[in-house]
Design a protein around this motif. Sequence first.
Motif, PDB file in Angstrom:
ATOM      1  N   PRO B 579       0.850  -1.184   0.000  1.00  0.00           N
ATOM      2  CA  PRO B 579       0.000   0.000   0.000  1.00  0.00           C
ATOM      3  C   PRO B 579       0.887   1.236   0.000  1.00  0.00           C
ATOM      4  O   PRO B 579       2.018   1.181   0.508  1.00  0.00           O
ATOM      5  CB  PRO B 579      -0.788  -0.107   1.302  1.00  0.00           C
ATOM      6  N   SER B 580       0.409   2.360  -0.519  1.00  0.00           N
ATOM      7  CA  SER B 580       1.264   3.547  -0.572  1.00  0.00           C
ATOM      8  C   SER B 580       1.640   3.985   0.840  1.00  0.00           C
ATOM      9  O   SER B 580       0.940   3.672   1.808  1.00  0.00           O
ATOM     10  CB  SER B 580       0.566   4.669  -1.322  1.00  0.00           C
ATOM     11  N   ARG B 581       2.728   4.751   0.956  1.00  0.00           N
ATOM     12  CA  ARG B 581       3.262   5.270   2.220  1.00  0.00           C
ATOM     13  C   ARG B 581       3.743   4.179   3.174  1.00  0.00           C
ATOM     14  O   ARG B 581       3.698   4.345   4.388  1.00  0.00           O
ATOM     15  CB  ARG B 581       2.243   6.150   2.931  1.00  0.00           C
ATOM     16  N   THR B 582       4.174   3.061   2.624  1.00  0.00           N
ATOM     17  CA  THR B 582       4.770   2.037   3.488  1.00  0.00           C
ATOM     18  C   THR B 582       6.263   2.330   3.617  1.00  0.00           C
ATOM     19  O   THR B 582       6.917   2.672   2.635  1.00  0.00           O
ATOM     20  CB  THR B 582       4.565   0.638   2.869  1.00  0.00           C
ATOM     21  N   MET B 583       6.800   2.245   4.847  1.00  0.00           N
ATOM     22  CA  MET B 583       8.223   2.542   5.084  1.00  0.00           C
ATOM     23  C   MET B 583       9.070   1.322   4.716  1.00  0.00           C
ATOM     24  O   MET B 583       8.964   0.269   5.350  1.00  0.00           O
ATOM     25  CB  MET B 583       8.460   2.884   6.559  1.00  0.00           C
ATOM     26  N   ILE B 584       9.902   1.485   3.706  1.00  0.00           N
ATOM     27  CA  ILE B 584      10.697   0.378   3.196  1.00  0.00           C
ATOM     28  C   ILE B 584      11.695  -0.133   4.237  1.00  0.00           C
ATOM     29  O   ILE B 584      11.951  -1.324   4.357  1.00  0.00           O
ATOM     30  CB  ILE B 584      11.422   0.795   1.892  1.00  0.00           C
ATOM     31  N   GLY B 585      12.257   0.795   5.002  1.00  0.00           N
ATOM     32  CA  GLY B 585      13.235   0.398   6.024  1.00  0.00           C
ATOM     33  C   GLY B 585      12.623  -0.569   7.020  1.00  0.00           C
ATOM     34  O   GLY B 585      13.268  -1.534   7.435  1.00  0.00           O
ATOM     35  N   ASP B 586      11.366  -0.318   7.378  1.00  0.00           N
ATOM     36  CA  ASP B 586      10.696  -1.193   8.338  1.00  0.00           C
ATOM     37  C   ASP B 586      10.540  -2.603   7.765  1.00  0.00           C
ATOM     38  O   ASP B 586      10.696  -3.592   8.475  1.00  0.00           O
ATOM     39  CB  ASP B 586       9.312  -0.624   8.691  1.00  0.00           C
ATOM     40  N   ILE B 587      10.229  -2.662   6.472  1.00  0.00           N
ATOM     41  CA  ILE B 587      10.044  -3.977   5.825  1.00  0.00           C
ATOM     42  C   ILE B 587      11.349  -4.764   5.854  1.00  0.00           C
ATOM     43  O   ILE B 587      11.379  -5.935   6.235  1.00  0.00           O
ATOM     44  CB  ILE B 587       9.576  -3.780   4.358  1.00  0.00           C
ATOM     45  N   ILE B 588      12.435  -4.062   5.482  1.00  0.00           N
ATOM     46  CA  ILE B 588      13.736  -4.745   5.447  1.00  0.00           C
ATOM     47  C   ILE B 588      14.114  -5.214   6.858  1.00  0.00           C
ATOM     48  O   ILE B 588      14.560  -6.350   7.049  1.00  0.00           O
ATOM     49  CB  ILE B 588      14.813  -3.822   4.831  1.00  0.00           C
ATOM     50  N   ASN B 589      13.900  -4.345   7.859  1.00  0.00           N
ATOM     51  CA  ASN B 589      14.215  -4.735   9.239  1.00  0.00           C
ATOM     52  C   ASN B 589      13.432  -5.981   9.643  1.00  0.00           C
ATOM     53  O   ASN B 589      13.960  -6.875  10.294  1.00  0.00           O
ATOM     54  CB  ASN B 589      13.854  -3.601  10.210  1.00  0.00           C
ATOM     55  N   GLU B 590      12.178  -6.016   9.228  1.00  0.00           N
ATOM     56  CA  GLU B 590      11.315  -7.147   9.601  1.00  0.00           C
ATOM     57  C   GLU B 590      11.786  -8.428   8.918  1.00  0.00           C
ATOM     58  O   GLU B 590      11.884  -9.473   9.548  1.00  0.00           O
ATOM     59  CB  GLU B 590       9.863  -6.796   9.212  1.00  0.00           C
ATOM     60  N   MET B 591      12.117  -8.305   7.633  1.00  0.00           N
ATOM     61  CA  MET B 591      12.566  -9.489   6.888  1.00  0.00           C
ATOM     62  C   MET B 591      13.893 -10.009   7.442  1.00  0.00           C
ATOM     63  O   MET B 591      14.124 -11.210   7.500  1.00  0.00           O
ATOM     64  CB  MET B 591      12.731  -9.141   5.411  1.00  0.00           C
ATOM     65  N   ALA B 592      14.756  -9.072   7.875  1.00  0.00           N
ATOM     66  CA  ALA B 592      16.091  -9.461   8.335  1.00  0.00           C
ATOM     67  C   ALA B 592      16.020 -10.343   9.577  1.00  0.00           C
ATOM     68  O   ALA B 592      16.964 -11.067   9.897  1.00  0.00           O
ATOM     69  CB  ALA B 592      16.945  -8.220   8.614  1.00  0.00           C
ATOM     70  N   LYS B 593      14.880 -10.275  10.278  1.00  0.00           N
ATOM     71  CA  LYS B 593      14.760 -11.078  11.497  1.00  0.00           C
ATOM     72  C   LYS B 593      14.532 -12.565  11.183  1.00  0.00           C
ATOM     73  O   LYS B 593      14.671 -13.398  12.054  1.00  0.00           O
ATOM     74  CB  LYS B 593      13.563 -10.576  12.326  1.00  0.00           C
ATOM     75  N   ILE B 594      14.151 -12.864   9.936  1.00  0.00           N
ATOM     76  CA  ILE B 594      13.805 -14.244   9.581  1.00  0.00           C
ATOM     77  C   ILE B 594      15.068 -15.100   9.451  1.00  0.00           C
ATOM     78  O   ILE B 594      16.075 -14.659   8.889  1.00  0.00           O
ATOM     79  CB  ILE B 594      12.984 -14.254   8.262  1.00  0.00           C
ATOM     80  N   LYS B 595      14.995 -16.286   9.999  1.00  0.00           N
ATOM     81  CA  LYS B 595      16.151 -17.182  10.006  1.00  0.00           C
ATOM     82  C   LYS B 595      16.561 -17.575   8.589  1.00  0.00           C
ATOM     83  O   LYS B 595      15.708 -17.743   7.717  1.00  0.00           O
ATOM     84  CB  LYS B 595      15.795 -18.442  10.796  1.00  0.00           C
ATOM     85  N   PHE B 596      17.856 -17.705   8.389  1.00  0.00           N
ATOM     86  CA  PHE B 596      18.480 -18.113   7.129  1.00  0.00           C
ATOM     87  C   PHE B 596      18.474 -17.023   6.063  1.00  0.00           C
ATOM     88  O   PHE B 596      18.760 -17.272   4.914  1.00  0.00           O
ATOM     89  CB  PHE B 596      17.854 -19.399   6.557  1.00  0.00           C
TER      90      PHE B 596
END
Lengths: 331, 649
Positions: B579-596
């Motif tokens: 959706p518009s106005r989504t913070m990309i940094g937050d997405i990357i931070n969230e994905m980085a928490k996933i194992k492997f």
Amino acid sequence: MREDIINTKNQAFSEITEASDTAELENIRVTYLGRQGKINSLTKEIKNLNASEKGAAGKIINEAKETIEKLLATQKNKLKQTGSEWFDPTIPGEKPKAGQLHPTTIVINEMFEIFKHLGFSLMEGPEIETDVYNFEKLNLPKDHPARSLQDVLYIKEPDILLRSHTSSVETRALGELKPPFRIVVAGKCYRFESVNASNNAMFYQFQGVALQKGLSMADLKGTLYYFVKSFFGEKRKIRFRCKYYPEVEPGGGLDLDCPFCNQKGCSVCKGRGWLEMLGCGMIHPNILKNMGHNPKEISGFAFGMGLDRIVMDKFKIKDIRSLYNGDIIYK
Amino acid sequence: MRIPLNWLSEYVKLPKDRGELTDKLTMAGHMLDKADEVNGNIVIDLELRGNRADCYSILGIAREVSALFRIPVKYPAVHPKLKENKGSNTTLKIETPLVRRVMMVEINDIRITDSPDWLKEKLIAYGLESINNIVDLTNFVMLETGEPMHAFDLDKIGTGLEIRLARGGEKMTTFLNKTLVLTSEDLVWANKTDILSVAGAICGKNHSVSGETKNILLEAASYDRANIRKSIHNHNLFTDAGIRHEKDLDPNLVENAVYRFLYLVEKNNWGKINSSVYDYYPKLVKPLKISLIFERLIALSGFSVDKEEIKEILKWLNFEISKKDSQGMELIVPAYRTDVVLEEDVIEEVLRIQSYDKIPEQILSLEIPKLVTPSYINQELAYKAHLSAIGFDEAISSAFIKENYLKYNKPLGGVGMEPVRVENPPSPDAHELRINLFANLLEYTQKVINERGVEVLFFEIGKTYSKKESKYSESRKLGLIYWAKDENNFKKFKGFLDGFFAKANISQVRYVNLGRDLDLINSYQILIDKLPVGIGGQFGNIYYAEIDLDGVLGKEQKQVARLWPKYPPQIEDITLQFPSRTMIGDIINEMAKIKFISDIKLAETYKDSHTFRIWYQDPDKTLTDKEVEAVRNKILEVIKRKFGGTVKD
């Protein structure tokens, strides 16, 4: 005919392997494979042969041509690999941006390095100071003749001011650090100055303080000579003389030979042949007492110098204002 | 002070080599400033330090030469002592404690003439004008002895003579025709109606010696130096008398000077000296006694000085030895040496007369003290290195903000703080201290832009100053400013911030949108461990961020070496829509928490679709396609649940 072809091929082989650059190779190519080249002229001779010989000669010529082409290509690559190919090292590079430190930082870092070798730590203190640390405890009580009345910048007269020297850090260190200690301080100081090419309301000082049982004038002199020779060079002449400062007793001054005139006297040294570099001495017993030390039991030394002139000399900057107003170009 | 050498040589024999004379004086504390010639006579100008009140005189320097070269001083002749006129004490009223001593003597039938050549020449060589014999003689005796003196016209001074503090607003016109408006701190000589002189500094126009003077009142005095000092600074009265009286003059000099003056008046037959003198000297100053312990001298100087040599040096300096034993001695300090009050002062005397050249250069051989460098200094040094490594140039700007940039001198994100101002600014450009590093860096950047620069990368590490209620504080800040003529965008600036934090080993840096802070648009807060440590934003097309160094201090992680993994990663691009106005940094931070997932990069953005390049990797083995698929599914699940993101078909 067959012999001619083989001779031509051998000749080409030796010329190609001896060629030292691609231009020569190109000449060879034209000589042998060009329209007027040797191979073509041999090909033209085929028509003069017997029908039985024609086929064989054509085959040999083709073989010779292919061999020569291969040799040319191989030699060309070989030349490239050995770097004998024509190449221009003067072409402008694409420079990555490398940041530069400010000249004053460069000088401070250099001085810090020297004093670290002598066991000194680095120290700082507040710039908004109280009269107590800037003057009172430094053996400069109110009305002391060495206290200049007009040259302090006040935040709130008479108690809160901008430190007029880094000696205020000396007072703080003497009160806060447990001896033995050795410290050097580099920082901003402030005075009431009308701004011109050689004066600024803000300037940098470099200060050193050591407090340790057994320290003497000989230690002070040794320390300063070590520093001066390391920083300014072994060849500089040093004059270490008696000079009064209220913060020290005995007091001293260190001068260096004027490098601008070889001590013949010039406008920089005001005809003296010497440049006054720093003030120093043994920490005044009144200061030690003020800060809770017994001057009969422990001694210390202190020295201080203005940094801006040293920076200006080193970096050939003529106007003190250009040090801190954004005039410096970094490249 | 200017010292005419032929004058000096009247009191002490000088070495033939002038260089030897000035070298020794320089080493002993009186630096040769310059030398010149006046009417064929050499005059040396010595830089005197304020502690040596006794040296502001030819005799004082003669005593120094005497001690340095061990040649006796020939003291000049003086008039025999006169009896004290106790009865006429009423003629001068002194109620203030600021007067330490006053001597006065009347001289009648004064013969005012031009000065004789010997007198004129000396004053001119020193740098004073010749006025007449009496005025010149007061100056001569002042220069010779160091004690200023003054001659009033006895017939003009009127009645009710007193020395008192001026009443605020009282006026006096000086002999140079300048009118001074006095304050209640100025000590003055006055009669019933007029101010005659500002004590120790300057005399008035109407009561001093003139061509018509018949009788004079000569005075020499000693005052509280701090009071005189204030007056001469307040009224800019740096006269020959003033610069001597503001120092610690020995009150005994008063007597020497008066009798020397009388001797010369009598010798030249310039007047009839009254048979008695007035001497107000309420508190006799006695010479000081100081003990010197030899061990202490050796300890403080760092080398062994022969005891006999010490005695000899002190003897030539006119110190008297009142007691002595094998350990040390008790010394009586000559009264004129008002600067010698402690044992350390005596030690300096010995060292300076021996010459500091004798002190050995000793490399600090004592125990090496503990390193006590505070971590914040190391932090600053390290950051300067990091920032220059990523391409930033260091600026050091003034702690003051120039007048035309004051509008930017506002606290970034600070509440209730205001700038600190200097009460006595030397100029409008040195009035207000910076409360941020932005204003000066902005000025510097605009300068580069105006000079047709193509890129600006400046950082400054320095203090900002603020006032909250009545408390002053200083904060250590890092300011970063960026501008480029081409390819100027926030992503580039953000890259520098990332690069800096990476160099500084600081992770977990978060950026939170602020909207607008003061002059900055698109501004954001920088947080570490959820605590705000800085603010950034945009000024026109200039990018700026300011980081609080104390906020960042101690947040760095330990540096750990990383090795290339033994098992290869699988790399794939996934394009996602949000959706518009989504913070990309937050997405990357969230994905980085996933194992492997060992690394994620934003490869491309087109409208609302973002292509992420993802590294799947297990340090212990090679991941199978099935395992990768499981991780991918996890990503898509998280993205959908948290951000409403979907795979772009």
